[in-house]
Design a protein around this motif. Sequence first.
Motif, PDB file in Angstrom:
ATOM      1  N   GLY A 184       0.833  -1.189   0.000  1.00 13.42           N
ATOM      2  CA  GLY A 184       0.000   0.000   0.000  1.00 13.42           C
ATOM      3  C   GLY A 184       0.871   1.243   0.000  1.00 13.42           C
ATOM      4  O   GLY A 184       1.417   1.625   1.038  1.00 13.42           O
ATOM      5  N   ALA A 185       1.018   1.870  -1.166  1.00 14.79           N
ATOM      6  CA  ALA A 185       1.944   2.997  -1.308  1.00 14.79           C
ATOM      7  C   ALA A 185       1.258   4.198  -1.960  1.00 14.79           C
ATOM      8  O   ALA A 185       0.284   4.052  -2.691  1.00 14.79           O
ATOM      9  N   TYR A 186       1.778   5.364  -1.676  1.00 14.95           N
ATOM     10  CA  TYR A 186       1.252   6.586  -2.287  1.00 14.95           C
ATOM     11  C   TYR A 186       2.404   7.539  -2.587  1.00 14.95           C
ATOM     12  O   TYR A 186       3.488   7.433  -2.001  1.00 14.95           O
ATOM     13  N   ARG A 187       2.154   8.446  -3.521  1.00 12.94           N
ATOM     14  CA  ARG A 187       3.143   9.470  -3.868  1.00 12.94           C
ATOM     15  C   ARG A 187       2.677  10.869  -3.473  1.00 12.94           C
ATOM     16  O   ARG A 187       3.487  11.764  -3.271  1.00 12.94           O
ATOM     17  N   THR A 188       1.373  11.067  -3.391  1.00  6.78           N
ATOM     18  CA  THR A 188       0.812  12.370  -3.028  1.00  6.78           C
ATOM     19  C   THR A 188      -0.188  12.197  -1.896  1.00  6.78           C
ATOM     20  O   THR A 188      -0.680  11.087  -1.640  1.00  6.78           O
ATOM     21  N   GLU A 189      -0.513  13.282  -1.221  1.00  8.17           N
ATOM     22  CA  GLU A 189      -1.500  13.241  -0.150  1.00  8.17           C
ATOM     23  C   GLU A 189      -2.876  12.855  -0.698  1.00  8.17           C
ATOM     24  O   GLU A 189      -3.663  12.188  -0.020  1.00  8.17           O
ATOM     25  N   GLU A 190      -3.173  13.249  -1.935  1.00  7.68           N
ATOM     26  CA  GLU A 190      -4.444  12.869  -2.547  1.00  7.68           C
ATOM     27  C   GLU A 190      -4.525  11.353  -2.719  1.00  7.68           C
ATOM     28  O   GLU A 190      -5.557  10.739  -2.426  1.00  7.68           O
ATOM     29  N   GLU A 191      -3.435  10.745  -3.198  1.00  8.99           N
ATOM     30  CA  GLU A 191      -3.402   9.288  -3.339  1.00  8.99           C
ATOM     31  C   GLU A 191      -3.558   8.611  -1.984  1.00  8.99           C
ATOM     32  O   GLU A 191      -4.257   7.605  -1.858  1.00  8.99           O
ATOM     33  N   LYS A 192      -2.921   9.170  -0.975  1.00 14.13           N
ATOM     34  CA  LYS A 192      -3.023   8.609   0.376  1.00 14.13           C
ATOM     35  C   LYS A 192      -4.465   8.647   0.866  1.00 14.13           C
ATOM     36  O   LYS A 192      -4.979   7.649   1.407  1.00 14.13           O
ATOM     37  N   ASP A 193      -5.122   9.799   0.701  1.00 14.97           N
ATOM     38  CA  ASP A 193      -6.500   9.946   1.158  1.00 14.97           C
ATOM     39  C   ASP A 193      -7.427   8.967   0.435  1.00 14.97           C
ATOM     40  O   ASP A 193      -8.312   8.359   1.058  1.00 14.97           O
ATOM     41  N   LEU A 194      -7.234   8.802  -0.876  1.00 13.50           N
ATOM     42  CA  LEU A 194      -8.063   7.886  -1.653  1.00 13.50           C
ATOM     43  C   LEU A 194      -7.861   6.444  -1.184  1.00 13.50           C
ATOM     44  O   LEU A 194      -8.820   5.682  -1.048  1.00 13.50           O
ATOM     45  N   PHE A 195      -6.617   6.087  -0.910  1.00 12.26           N
ATOM     46  CA  PHE A 195      -6.324   4.729  -0.476  1.00 12.26           C
ATOM     47  C   PHE A 195      -6.934   4.456   0.894  1.00 12.26           C
ATOM     48  O   PHE A 195      -7.539   3.410   1.118  1.00 12.26           O
TER      49      PHE A 195
END
Length: 211
Positions: free
Chosen positions: A180-191
Amino acid sequence: MLVKIKEALMREFDVGYPHSQSPRPIKKGNRANIRNKIIAWEQGKEFYDGNRSSGYGGFSYDGRWSKIMPKIIEEYGLSEGSSVLEIGSKKGFFLYDLKQALPEIKVRGQEMSSYLIDNTMEPVQEFVQLGGYDLLPFKNNEFDFVMAFGCVYILNLKGVMDCLREIQRVGKGKSYITVGAYRTEEEKDLFLEWTLLGTTILHVDEWLEVF
C-alpha cells in the motif's frame, strides 16, 4: 513492487494484473469506517462474499491470472521443475492458473483466513495451509519464486519487516510483492478511504527505506 533482496536489487515491475473494469462506486465514509473494518478483519464470508461496502462483494474465479501468467513465467524464469510459494493465497486462483500453465510445478500457499482455506479451489487446496505471513514453516531457499500480492501491508510495520525477512529466507532471490503505497496526499487519502485491511500505508520513498 518486485523485490530481489538476496541480490541487493529491487525495482518496480508491473505484471499487468487485470483489475475489474466494472464501476465500483463507494460513497465517501461508507466503506473505511470502524464497523466495516471490524467485519473485514474477521476475514470470513461477509468480507469476501458479502456486501461490497464491507469487502469484495463476491470473490470468485474469473481466470484473470491466466491472462498474464505467460508474462510472469517468462519474467521469473519459471518451469515445470520450479517451486513457488504464494503468501496470502486466498482461494488459490493464482496457484490454480499457474498449475494450469505448468502442471508439474511445485506450489505452496500460506493463508491466514480459515474461510479461504475451506473455499480454496479443489485442484490446489491440498497445497495450501493456514498460518501467518511473518513466520513461514518452510526451509531456507526452498522456493524459486515467492508471490505476495496485496497482503504484506495488512501487517503492522514489525510484521511487514518480519515477512520480508521470511521471504528472503525461504526464497532464492526472486519475489513479487505489492504494497500500500502513495506518492501524493491525494493518493493517500483515496487509499485510506478505500482500504479495509490496510495497516502499513507508506509513501513510496518510505517503502524503499523499509526494503
